[in-house]
Structure formats: structure tokens, C-alpha cells
Design a protein around this motif. Sequence first.
Motif, PDB file in Angstrom:
ATOM      1  N   ALA A  15       1.270  -1.456  -0.079  1.00  0.00           N
ATOM      2  CA  ALA A  15       0.242  -0.142   0.218  1.00  0.00           C
ATOM      3  C   ALA A  15       0.749   1.483   0.138  1.00  0.00           C
ATOM      4  CB  ALA A  15      -0.986  -0.037   1.406  1.00  0.00           C
ATOM      5  N   ALA A  16       1.809   1.258   1.149  1.00  0.00           N
ATOM      6  CA  ALA A  16       2.531   2.798   0.443  1.00  0.00           C
ATOM      7  C   ALA A  16       3.090   2.628  -0.888  1.00  0.00           C
ATOM      8  CB  ALA A  16       4.158   1.900   2.213  1.00  0.00           C
ATOM      9  N   ARG A  17       3.764   1.270  -1.681  1.00  0.00           N
ATOM     10  CA  ARG A  17       4.645   2.193  -2.908  1.00  0.00           C
ATOM     11  C   ARG A  17       3.480   2.617  -3.398  1.00  0.00           C
ATOM     12  NH1 ARG A  17       3.698  -2.510  -7.208  1.00  0.00           N
ATOM     13  NH2 ARG A  17       5.346  -1.617  -8.825  1.00  0.00           N
ATOM     14  N   ALA A  18       2.260   2.300  -3.404  1.00  0.00           N
ATOM     15  CA  ALA A  18       0.939   2.297  -4.332  1.00  0.00           C
ATOM     16  C   ALA A  18       0.498   3.428  -4.223  1.00  0.00           C
ATOM     17  CB  ALA A  18      -0.220   1.302  -4.237  1.00  0.00           C
TER      18      ALA A  18
ATOM     19  N   ASP B  99       9.286   7.818   1.063  1.00  0.00           N
ATOM     20  CA  ASP B  99       8.825   8.318  -0.596  1.00  0.00           C
ATOM     21  C   ASP B  99       7.523   9.311   0.334  1.00  0.00           C
ATOM     22  OD1 ASP B  99      11.140   8.117  -1.091  1.00  0.00           O
ATOM     23  OD2 ASP B  99      10.692   6.034  -2.493  1.00  0.00           O
ATOM     24  N   LEU B 100       6.444   8.367   0.206  1.00  0.00           N
ATOM     25  CA  LEU B 100       5.305   9.247   0.469  1.00  0.00           C
ATOM     26  C   LEU B 100       5.125  10.710   1.474  1.00  0.00           C
ATOM     27  CD1 LEU B 100       1.649   8.714  -0.247  1.00  0.00           C
ATOM     28  CD2 LEU B 100       2.302   7.122   1.937  1.00  0.00           C
TER      29      LEU B 100
ATOM     30  N   GLY C 266      20.529   0.985   3.814  1.00  0.00           N
ATOM     31  CA  GLY C 266      21.450  -0.089   3.486  1.00  0.00           C
ATOM     32  C   GLY C 266      21.742  -0.688   2.710  1.00  0.00           C
ATOM     33  N   LEU C 267      22.631  -1.895   2.400  1.00  0.00           N
ATOM     34  CA  LEU C 267      22.969  -2.861   1.696  1.00  0.00           C
ATOM     35  C   LEU C 267      22.201  -3.373   0.476  1.00  0.00           C
ATOM     36  CD1 LEU C 267      26.680  -4.372   2.513  1.00  0.00           C
ATOM     37  CD2 LEU C 267      26.127  -1.692   1.696  1.00  0.00           C
ATOM     38  N   VAL C 268      21.005  -3.695   1.455  1.00  0.00           N
ATOM     39  CA  VAL C 268      20.226  -3.970   0.586  1.00  0.00           C
ATOM     40  C   VAL C 268      19.169  -3.261  -0.708  1.00  0.00           C
ATOM     41  CG1 VAL C 268      20.079  -6.421   2.394  1.00  0.00           C
ATOM     42  CG2 VAL C 268      18.298  -4.131   2.581  1.00  0.00           C
ATOM     43  N   ASN C 269      19.096  -2.370  -0.217  1.00  0.00           N
ATOM     44  CA  ASN C 269      18.306  -1.278  -1.171  1.00  0.00           C
ATOM     45  C   ASN C 269      19.290   0.585  -0.716  1.00  0.00           C
ATOM     46  OD1 ASN C 269      16.156   0.485  -2.799  1.00  0.00           O
ATOM     47  ND2 ASN C 269      15.057   0.897  -0.528  1.00  0.00           N
ATOM     48  N   ARG C 270      19.672  -0.068  -2.124  1.00  0.00           N
ATOM     49  CA  ARG C 270      20.817   1.373  -1.866  1.00  0.00           C
ATOM     50  C   ARG C 270      20.509   2.150  -3.234  1.00  0.00           C
ATOM     51  NH1 ARG C 270      27.651  -1.443  -2.170  1.00  0.00           N
ATOM     52  NH2 ARG C 270      27.999   0.926  -1.353  1.00  0.00           N
ATOM     53  N   LYS C 271      19.645   1.673  -3.600  1.00  0.00           N
ATOM     54  CA  LYS C 271      18.904   2.913  -4.587  1.00  0.00           C
ATOM     55  C   LYS C 271      17.622   3.626  -4.154  1.00  0.00           C
ATOM     56  CE  LYS C 271      18.890  -0.052  -8.398  1.00  0.00           C
ATOM     57  NZ  LYS C 271      18.170  -0.744  -9.723  1.00  0.00           N
ATOM     58  N   SER C 272      17.610   3.083  -2.683  1.00  0.00           N
ATOM     59  CA  SER C 272      16.984   4.539  -1.807  1.00  0.00           C
ATOM     60  C   SER C 272      17.838   5.814  -1.484  1.00  0.00           C
ATOM     61  CB  SER C 272      15.988   3.883  -0.649  1.00  0.00           C
ATOM     62  OG  SER C 272      15.244   4.536  -0.348  1.00  0.00           O
ATOM     63  N   PRO C 273      17.662   6.939  -1.069  1.00  0.00           N
ATOM     64  CA  PRO C 273      18.366   7.296  -0.657  1.00  0.00           C
ATOM     65  C   PRO C 273      18.144   7.981   0.915  1.00  0.00           C
ATOM     66  CG  PRO C 273      16.936   8.657  -1.542  1.00  0.00           C
ATOM     67  CD  PRO C 273      16.621   7.171  -1.890  1.00  0.00           C
ATOM     68  N   GLY C 274      16.531   7.259   1.633  1.00  0.00           N
ATOM     69  CA  GLY C 274      16.884   6.650   2.380  1.00  0.00           C
ATOM     70  C   GLY C 274      16.395   8.178   3.481  1.00  0.00           C
ATOM     71  N   GLY C 275      16.331   8.371   4.262  1.00  0.00           N
ATOM     72  CA  GLY C 275      15.942  10.070   5.588  1.00  0.00           C
ATOM     73  C   GLY C 275      17.135  10.824   4.944  1.00  0.00           C
ATOM     74  N   ILE C 276      18.248  10.621   4.206  1.00  0.00           N
ATOM     75  CA  ILE C 276      18.288  11.687   3.425  1.00  0.00           C
ATOM     76  C   ILE C 276      17.974  13.068   2.456  1.00  0.00           C
ATOM     77  CG2 ILE C 276      20.316  12.500   2.535  1.00  0.00           C
ATOM     78  CD1 ILE C 276      21.141  12.099   5.170  1.00  0.00           C
TER      79      ILE C 276
ATOM     80  N   LEU D 143      14.574  12.745   1.857  1.00  0.00           N
ATOM     81  CA  LEU D 143      13.502  13.579   2.869  1.00  0.00           C
ATOM     82  C   LEU D 143      14.308  15.070   3.675  1.00  0.00           C
ATOM     83  CD1 LEU D 143      10.558  14.119   3.378  1.00  0.00           C
ATOM     84  CD2 LEU D 143      10.816  12.724   6.106  1.00  0.00           C
ATOM     85  N   ILE D 144      15.198  15.361   4.182  1.00  0.00           N
ATOM     86  CA  ILE D 144      15.840  16.416   4.508  1.00  0.00           C
ATOM     87  C   ILE D 144      16.547  17.248   3.210  1.00  0.00           C
ATOM     88  CG2 ILE D 144      18.111  17.175   5.614  1.00  0.00           C
ATOM     89  CD1 ILE D 144      17.683  14.271   7.603  1.00  0.00           C
ATOM     90  N   LYS D 145      16.521  16.444   2.353  1.00  0.00           N
ATOM     91  CA  LYS D 145      17.215  17.181   1.447  1.00  0.00           C
ATOM     92  C   LYS D 145      15.613  18.182   0.901  1.00  0.00           C
ATOM     93  CE  LYS D 145      18.761  18.032  -2.923  1.00  0.00           C
ATOM     94  NZ  LYS D 145      19.631  17.088  -4.623  1.00  0.00           N
ATOM     95  N   THR D 146      14.858  17.285   0.544  1.00  0.00           N
ATOM     96  CA  THR D 146      13.832  18.051  -0.388  1.00  0.00           C
ATOM     97  C   THR D 146      12.919  19.564   1.057  1.00  0.00           C
ATOM     98  OG1 THR D 146      13.081  15.892  -0.921  1.00  0.00           O
ATOM     99  CG2 THR D 146      10.980  17.592  -0.921  1.00  0.00           C
ATOM    100  N   LEU D 147      13.257  18.773   2.489  1.00  0.00           N
ATOM    101  CA  LEU D 147      12.235  20.283   3.165  1.00  0.00           C
ATOM    102  C   LEU D 147      13.060  21.248   3.364  1.00  0.00           C
ATOM    103  CD1 LEU D 147      12.295  17.329   6.652  1.00  0.00           C
ATOM    104  CD2 LEU D 147      10.728  18.664   4.954  1.00  0.00           C
TER     105      LEU D 147
END
Length: 558
Positions: A146-149, A232-233, A262-272, A274-278
Amino acid sequence: MLKFDEPQCTNPSCFFCSMKEPNPFRRRSKLAAIFKEIPRTESKDHVLVLSGLWNIAMSEPDDPEFPSLGLFECMSELIQKAIKNTAWLLKDQNIFIPYYAAHIIGSYAMNKEDLASLAVESKVSVVPALLELLRGRISWVEQRAAARALGHLASHEKSFGAVSVFEEEIVKLSKEIARTCLKNVYKSFLGVEDSLRLKYQSDLLTRGLGGLETENQKAEEWGIQLQCWSLDLLNCFASRGRSLDRICEVGFLKKVSVMWGGLVNRKSPGGIGLIKTLCKTEFGRSRVSEVREVIERLCDLSRSSDDWKEMALDTLLLLLKDSNVRYRVIDVLGHCLVDLAEDVVAGDRVAQVVLQDYHKIKYSGLKMSSEEAQRSIESLWEVKVERKKKEKLMSEAELEERRKMVKSLKKQGKKKFLMGFVEEAMEIYTVGIDLCPLDMIRDRVVLYSNRAQCCLLLKKAESAISDATRALCLSGVDDPHGKSLWRRSQAYDLKGSARESLMDCLAFVDQRIQHSSTERVPYYAAQMIRKQMKDTWAFSGFDSKTGESDGWKRKEGK
């Protein structure tokens, strides 16, 4: 060999038979009727149809045929049916249906704005149904889908409005999911004995391939994805300047700054990310600049081999360019400013932004809140302005004399270091750094790196990080100085920054392999990687009964 005719399907509403219909008009008509019929009928075949639709949606997400035939209404009604009718959900294999339905919606809404618009403008909008799953009405597995969609729907202008109707609740839920989802995944799945795990979740994770190890790896990956997709949401709202006051809550910002794929999802910027967007908004910069832990986190990431170091550096630049928060940030960064100013790509930009008001400090009596920040700005001015001027005025004979002195100091420093006089060696390297002409880049790299090694032996982690960073900035991105990568990895380990230590160690191993005839990883590097992999594991320290992290509790108790 005898040939037998395949048994003929007698079901006129069979999805798979309808897909084989050669007449395109009949085919579309049959499929539209099937999509209307599925939520209203009972059949063990429904889960097979959903599984087939999921495969098609994942492989051909831009194909508008099924969405135009009422697919979105069908998926929405199935999710609502699962939420309202527990008996139906637990019958046969219906438990798989909400997961597939949410993923089908998300896949078709991923790329094409018109398809996303169709999803929210259909007779039965998909948003309320997805929101039920985001609330955790079934489990974390459906919550992830649901979060993805919802994230894909919120990313398009045409469909964002329908999502924003539920803005307050979605933002609240997304924040809560980002904070607690890893704990929930561990408590309800990873920390549970495999015999007690929900079978349908195990089946979805492995798809019948691999054993317990694969199941655990996929659960870890999905848990991290759930966190990243909830971020992302939030990013979809923040990028439009929405709900900034809710997202910029201090406690949440502190936790966001350490969230990563982490190393399993290196394509995601994670929290950084969101912080850049803010930080692209005035309100966001004001709030972020007030949280010291976030600024320090951005600084460490900017001085590492992390995949998102450039994003962290760009975020710091956004803060430094804002005159309303600049000095607040500089007070926190201190000597790190000089490290960042040596960066080959962004160093001049950092120096230009920081030094634009230097005359106010020099001549108008402007004082920084900390002496360290004051000294750092003066040091930056000396390195970037005064030193260049002085060297331009020097004769070639003077410069040559300095070059000879630097070579001699390098040898003296090394001799003292090998004799065990580490502090004396560090002092000699410091003199060498001060004298070394700016064009002697290789020598400056060695001097900074060697001084970093001295700092390591003296347990001065922050100074070691600073010197190793300057050496790496000077050596360049394409061919980083291997010893400096290893020394900075050790320094971050000494500081307790496992993520930065791990990424530097991985970069060191990669650089060593590229410049060596062997592909063997050094034992000491393998040990460091093993240690930091354990410490950076997303679920490290969680207790299966309480879901609390031992590491977090120890940190809180200090």
C-alpha cells in the motif's frame, strides 16, 4: 507416441481463456466482464488470476489495456472485501489477494500519469482501499504494498489531489511506519521461529524458491523497503510544501537522519532524501538547522564513501546559502567546513558560500557562537584566499626551497613515526602541511594521510576523519587514496559511526582490488566489514518479545 487432447475449459468467465481470445473486441469485452464479476463471486481460481495480473503489471506497467477495462475498481473492491469480511479473507488462498491487488494498483500507477489519474477517478477510487492497508488492518506485508502504491499515486500531479484528501492521516501513518516498521517486522516475523511464522507471508517472500536464509533476506529487504517507501510518501507532500510542520518535528528529524536503505536497498536515499527536500523550503531549513544531530549526520555522510554523500553535501549547501540559518549551521560544522572545502567537486562552492561574509567577521566584529567555528572560518580563508595570494607572489626559487623542505619533513615524520614518537611525527607532518605548496597535490595527500594515522594511534577520531577526508578530496573521486580510505574507516569505527566505516571499508577493498593482481580481500578489512555489517543491520539488537533495540536502549541510557 499417443497424443491426448487438452481438456477444454467449460467456464465462460475464465480469465486465462479470455486472454487467448483471438478477436480483440471479444477479448476486451470478456475481460471487462470478468473484472466486474471477480469481487462478487467465490472461486478458488481468483488468487491465480490475481497472481497472473500481478506478473503482467510488474512486467508491463505502462500498458493501459487492463486499467481501461475496470481493473482498478476490481482491485479496490477486493481489498475492501478483505477488510470487511474476515471469513472470506481466511478462506482458501484469499489471504494472498489484498497483497496482489495493492501491488497491481501500484505498478500501473508507477510511470504513467494518465493511468494514475484513472486509478483515482474510477467509480471506486483506490485511495480509501489502500489507506485501509496502510493502517495495518491486515499485516506489514500488505502495508508495504500500500505504501508503494500510494507513493506512486502521490508522485503524479493528476492523482495527488485524491491522495491529499487524506493528507493528515497519511502523513501521520507514514511517520509512524517509518519509525516503527523495522521493529514490527522483527517482532512479527524475523524474530519469530520459522515454524510459527504466517505461511502465506513466507510463501510471498520466497515464492517457493530457497529456504530459511532466503526468507530472512527477503524479509529484511521488504522491511527496509517499507520504511523507505513511507519516506517517499512523505517526500511527495514535502516537495509540494505540504505538512511541513508535521514532518519537521524535532524527534522525527533525528530519527529520519539515520534511516537508510542499507546494502540491500542502495538505490534509496532513505532519510537524507527527505531532509534534502525539506531544505528546499525556508521553513524546512529553519527547522532542520535547529537539530544539531541532523547537521552532524549530514557532515559525516558528506565526508564518507556513502552512495548518497553528494546528496548530503548538496543539503548542507542549501543550508549554508540561507543567510537566516547559515551561522547556526557553521557553528555546528566547525572544522568540518575546511574538510568539505577541499572537495574537488563542491569545495569551491562551500568556500564561496561560507566566506561571503568573512569581512564582517574580520572587520565588523561579527562573532560566531563557538571559537571552533571562528577558527575554522579563519582557517578556510587562509587556505582558500591568503595562501593562494602568497604563493603567487613567491619566486620559483622560494617555491623550490619549500618543495625540498617538504620532502625532507616527510622523511623525518616517517622516521619519528617508525621509532614510536607519534606525537612528534604528527607535529612534523603539520609543519609540512603548512609549508607544502598547493600544487604539490600528491605530497599533500601523503602528509594529510600520515597525520591521520598519527591521530588514529592517539585515539583522536575526529581529527583522523578530518585529515583522511582532506587527503581523499585531494586524491580525487576516480582514484581515491587507498590508505586514507582505510584510515578513515578505522576512525569512523573509533567514533562509533558504523555506516560510514562500512562504506569506506568497502571502497577501500574495491580500490585495492582494482590496483592489485589478486582479488583476495585483506583479512583485517574482512573483519571490519563483518563487524560493521553486524552493527548496521537494520534489525540489530531487537528483542523478539518487546521489539525494542538493545543498542537503542543502551544509547538512551547514556
